[in-house]
Design an enzyme around this catalytic site. Sequence first.
Site, PDB file in Angstrom:
ATOM      1  N   THR A 197       4.396  -4.067   1.949  1.00 32.56           N
ATOM      2  CA  THR A 197       5.657  -3.645   2.209  1.00 32.56           C
ATOM      3  C   THR A 197       6.062  -2.472   1.182  1.00 32.56           C
ATOM      4  O   THR A 197       5.847  -2.521  -0.012  1.00 32.56           O
ATOM      5  CB  THR A 197       6.585  -4.639   2.137  1.00 32.56           C
ATOM      6  OG1 THR A 197       7.756  -4.140   2.377  1.00 32.56           O
ATOM      7  CG2 THR A 197       6.646  -5.669   0.883  1.00 32.56           C
ATOM      8  N   VAL A 252       5.579   5.943  13.096  1.00 35.47           N
ATOM      9  CA  VAL A 252       4.654   4.886  12.902  1.00 35.47           C
ATOM     10  C   VAL A 252       4.617   4.622  11.510  1.00 35.47           C
ATOM     11  O   VAL A 252       4.168   5.694  10.822  1.00 35.47           O
ATOM     12  CB  VAL A 252       3.511   4.847  13.462  1.00 35.47           C
ATOM     13  CG1 VAL A 252       2.585   3.433  13.215  1.00 35.47           C
ATOM     14  CG2 VAL A 252       3.736   4.697  15.329  1.00 35.47           C
ATOM     15  N   GLY A 253       4.784   3.506  10.690  1.00 28.66           N
ATOM     16  CA  GLY A 253       4.480   3.329   9.238  1.00 28.66           C
ATOM     17  C   GLY A 253       3.333   2.597   8.987  1.00 28.66           C
ATOM     18  O   GLY A 253       2.328   2.774   9.878  1.00 28.66           O
ATOM     19  N   THR A 292      10.553  -5.753   5.817  1.00 30.50           N
ATOM     20  CA  THR A 292       9.278  -5.990   6.586  1.00 30.50           C
ATOM     21  C   THR A 292       8.813  -7.506   6.318  1.00 30.50           C
ATOM     22  O   THR A 292       8.939  -8.145   5.046  1.00 30.50           O
ATOM     23  CB  THR A 292       8.180  -5.131   6.028  1.00 30.50           C
ATOM     24  OG1 THR A 292       8.698  -3.733   6.786  1.00 30.50           O
ATOM     25  CG2 THR A 292       7.114  -5.350   6.632  1.00 30.50           C
ATOM     26  N   GLY A 337       6.216   3.401   3.844  1.00 26.65           N
ATOM     27  CA  GLY A 337       4.872   3.374   4.450  1.00 26.65           C
ATOM     28  C   GLY A 337       4.160   4.557   4.538  1.00 26.65           C
ATOM     29  O   GLY A 337       2.789   4.698   4.569  1.00 26.65           O
TER      30      GLY A 337
HETATM   31  N1  ASP Z   1       6.448  -0.393   5.170  1.00 27.24           N
HETATM   32  C1  ASP Z   1       7.321  -0.448   6.220  1.00 27.24           C
HETATM   33  C2  ASP Z   1       7.223   0.801   7.116  1.00 27.24           C
HETATM   34  O1  ASP Z   1       7.076   1.777   6.489  1.00 27.24           O
HETATM   35  C3  ASP Z   1       8.754  -0.814   5.662  1.00 27.24           C
HETATM   36  C4  ASP Z   1       8.788  -1.769   4.781  1.00 27.24           C
HETATM   37  O2  ASP Z   1       7.969  -2.529   4.285  1.00 27.24           O
HETATM   38  O3  ASP Z   1      10.039  -2.370   4.844  1.00 27.24           O
HETATM   39  O4  ASP Z   1       7.267   0.985   8.047  1.00 27.24           O
END
Ligand code: ASP
Length: 330
Positions: free
Chosen positions: A248, A226-227, A197, A251
């Site tokens: 990040t 949805v994260g 991300t 999520g």
């Molecule tokens: N936080 C993001 C999600 O859960 C994923 C990530 O940070 O790589 O959608």
Amino acid sequence: MRTIFTIRLFAIAIITALLSACNGTEVVVERPDYVLVIHGGAGTLDPDDMTPELKQEYLDRLNAALDAGEAILKEGGSSLDAITAAIIIMEDSPLFNAGKGAVFTNQLEVELDASVMVGEDLNAGAVAGVTDVKNPIRAAIAVMNNSPHVMMAGSGASLFAEEQGLEIVENEYFHTERRLKQVKEAMEISPDHFGGTVGAAALDINGNLAAGTSTGGMTNKKYGRVGDSPIIGAGTYANNETCAISATGHGEYFIRNTVSKDISARMLYGGHSFIAAADYVVNNRLADLGANGGIIGVDRYGNVAMPFNTTGMYRGYTKSTGEREVKIFR
Ligand code: ASP
């Protein structure tokens, strides 16, 4: 009488200093004119898995993102414009899990989430589950600036982005062989995993903070999932009274712990320093729950925090003072 008064004042000063030290309140020397801090995702990164060439590619892209944002800040541009420029560089690169090169869902499609927030007036915008907007961060900004809403999702968000004149692409534009291989492996071995991300946070010459995050979410995620990245207060938060943050990691945990807002609240109501609050939330609150990830951000004084509880996090920052750091591992 006068001596007693002076002693009292002196005692109060010492107690205040001690309390500040306990809370980790920053001693502010001088606020830099501007600060930009970015990330390209946290995760189980193994230095041995990465060739020196690939590592260099990542470092180059992170530096290019910092350069793009810094060019704006240097000219007196806004923190919002700076984070946008930095995020677009990473969305357009196939290296990161945002825009081109984003991860696949378990239906072998790409569904993108993004959000943005400005600290001056707490204005915010987000899109979730878009499949055809080339730069989702632009769509999040359009929602913030040109709609009465904070978040739009799915086909409605795409339609709105198109009406706003944003570039629309086929879902195939986002696809890469590397992510296809990754999702097929994930389908066999692990249910889902995160990483890659992108996000940015900045402080500009006017003292305004802004933050933004853009992602494809988790590899092998279920359709419609949805994260935290488009959720204000979870994946993104900015408030001129405290700090600007992009997160990040896993999520679901970041949503349940309202991670970025929690850090800001610890500063605002608890008097904690940004660095202490960020470190506590990432390395205690989240780590105790088995939640992996990290955050990057900057506070109103220009202090940078980049804590993570994974083996690595693509990250970097640059300041008007000439300080710059770009790193992947510890
Ligand atoms: N936080 C993001 C999600 O859960 C994923 C990530 O940070 O790589 O959608």
